[in-house]
Design an enzyme around this catalytic site. Structure first.
Site, PDB file in Angstrom:
ATOM      1  N   TYR A 127      -9.154 -10.046  -6.219  1.00  0.00           N
ATOM      2  CA  TYR A 127      -8.374  -9.794  -7.428  1.00  0.00           C
ATOM      3  C   TYR A 127      -8.724 -10.757  -8.548  1.00  0.00           C
ATOM      4  CZ  TYR A 127      -5.686  -6.729  -4.433  1.00  0.00           C
ATOM      5  OH  TYR A 127      -5.331  -5.728  -3.579  1.00  0.00           O
ATOM      6  N   LYS A 183      -2.727  -1.343   7.671  1.00  0.00           N
ATOM      7  CA  LYS A 183      -4.148  -0.995   7.668  1.00  0.00           C
ATOM      8  C   LYS A 183      -4.894  -1.660   8.814  1.00  0.00           C
ATOM      9  CE  LYS A 183      -8.148  -1.130   4.548  1.00  0.00           C
ATOM     10  NZ  LYS A 183      -8.597  -1.509   3.194  1.00  0.00           N
ATOM     11  N   ARG A 221      -0.882  -1.943  -6.716  1.00  0.00           N
ATOM     12  CA  ARG A 221      -1.080  -3.099  -5.827  1.00  0.00           C
ATOM     13  C   ARG A 221      -1.950  -4.143  -6.533  1.00  0.00           C
ATOM     14  NH1 ARG A 221      -1.009  -4.565  -0.335  1.00  0.00           N
ATOM     15  NH2 ARG A 221      -2.939  -5.374   0.567  1.00  0.00           N
ATOM     16  N   ARG A 254       0.863  -1.176   0.000  1.00  0.00           N
ATOM     17  CA  ARG A 254       0.000   0.000   0.000  1.00  0.00           C
ATOM     18  C   ARG A 254       0.901   1.227   0.000  1.00  0.00           C
ATOM     19  NH1 ARG A 254      -1.941  -3.535   4.075  1.00  0.00           N
ATOM     20  NH2 ARG A 254      -3.988  -4.463   3.581  1.00  0.00           N
ATOM     21  N   HIS A 287      -3.226  -9.072   3.921  1.00  0.00           N
ATOM     22  CA  HIS A 287      -4.673  -9.159   4.056  1.00  0.00           C
ATOM     23  C   HIS A 287      -5.044  -9.972   5.289  1.00  0.00           C
ATOM     24  CE1 HIS A 287      -5.406  -8.344  -0.493  1.00  0.00           C
ATOM     25  NE2 HIS A 287      -5.485  -7.242   0.217  1.00  0.00           N
ATOM     26  N   HIS A 341      -2.629   3.114  -5.910  1.00  0.00           N
ATOM     27  CA  HIS A 341      -3.137   1.853  -5.356  1.00  0.00           C
ATOM     28  C   HIS A 341      -3.375   0.818  -6.444  1.00  0.00           C
ATOM     29  CE1 HIS A 341      -4.776  -0.521  -2.070  1.00  0.00           C
ATOM     30  NE2 HIS A 341      -5.778  -0.884  -2.860  1.00  0.00           N
TER      31      HIS A 341
END
Length: 320
Positions: A290, A173, A250, A148, A281, A247
């Site tokens: 994705y 995050k 990513r 990120r 994640h 972003h």
């Protein structure tokens, strides 16, 4: 200022303090609640906190439909807390502004577009070439690791092992730390950047790894402004319906890695835990996004079979 506005202000302050004491950063939620408080003050309403008042505030702002739904959800949860102090507070209907679950397709740069962007990023400032060096190194890092942008900007020198090629990512995050090994080409680029940085700023003002032309930590604003300049110079957005964002690099990393597994006839679904760990994640479903978000990847990534993707089994991609 009305008594109602004062009560809401006090309630918001205590609500944010409670959430942060539980370990939540609550930055975006706090911004939404502060915007709501400004609206309450500007309208000088006498209360109470009602569905009509909240919807008026939501619809008054220049926000996307999904943005309105997110704001509404934040205020709805706050209203549940506020009701303990003001019994006249209405219970807000959770279905008043449903959030769309449609997943917008990510913008995935082609190899040619990425090369153009990397070249342009190094040329964004003729008078201050160090600015272009910082931006091009950052773009390469984001592309080759899937970090990120905030994670990259928060890197300190002590977080970057220039010998072993490992990054220590802190304050993610989800408030979790992780180690991210990088490809040899990425390590070489980071070493080169560190040499030029230390020559330009032999007496560092900050522990930051990526710095601005003033010698301070590069800010999010500085990254995004430079990124927009590089995109304009590279003309990667001229014929595109959607402008590229940092972003999206990513997304490109994840899609490239998944496509490479498809090319190698490896079950990509079984590799999601590995990719999820690398990307930081919390849920594998976040990584599975994705696959579902990219239609051509769902078609077994046929487009990428002719691509020259230099990646190793640990999930790293080369510095492009």
């Amino acid at each position: 200022m009305s008594t109602f506005a004062t009560t809401v202000a006090t309630s918001i302050e205590s609500y944010l303090a409670m959430q942060r004491s539980l370990g939540y950063q609550f930055r975006k939620q706090a911004a939404s609640l502060q915007a709501f408080l400004r609206y309450v003050r500007s309208t000088d309403t006498g209360g109470p906190l009602s569905q009509a008042l909240v919807l008026e505030f939501i619809m008054a702002g220049n926000v996307t439909p999904n943005g309105r739904a997110v704001r509404y959800a934040v205020i709805r949860r706050f209203a549940q807390y506020h009701a303990a102090f003001d019994p006249l507070t209405e219970t807000l209907d959770r279905r008043a502004l449903p959030r769309s679950r449609a997943v917008p397709p990510p913008r995935i740069l082609s190899d040619e577009e990425l090369r153009a962007l990397m070249g342009a990023s190094a040329r964004i400032s003729v008078e201050r070439p160090f600015r272009g060096r910082t931006l091009s190194t950052l773009i390469g890092l984001l592309t080759s690791t899937g970090l990120r942008s905030g994670e990259a900007l928060r890197l300190d020198r002590c977080d970057v092992d220039l010998i072993r090629g490992v990054l220590e990512i802190r304050k993610t995050k989800f408030r979790k730390d992780r180690l991210v090994p990088v490809h040899a080409t990425t390590l070489s680029a980071l070493q080169d950047y560190a040499r030029h940085r230390d020559l330009a700023f032999p007496a560092p003002k900050t522990p930051a790894f990526f710095i601005s032309t003033r010698g301070t930590r590069l800010s999010t604003t500085g990254l995004y402004y430079g990124f927009e300049q590089a995109c304009a110079l590279a003309e990667v957005n001229q014929r595109a319906a959607k402008a590229i964002r940092p972003h999206d690099l990513r997304h490109r990393f994840a899609v490239t890695r998944l496509a490479e597994w498809h090319r190698q006839k490896i079950d990509a679904q079984s590799m999601l835990p590995l990719l999820a760990t690398y990307l930081g994640h919390v849920r594998y479903s976040d990584t599975a996004y994705y696959i579902t978000a990219c239609s051509w990847l769902r078609r077994s990534a046929g487009i990428w079979r002719e691509a020259q993707v230099d990646a190793d089994p640990r999930g790293q991609c080369s510095y492009r």
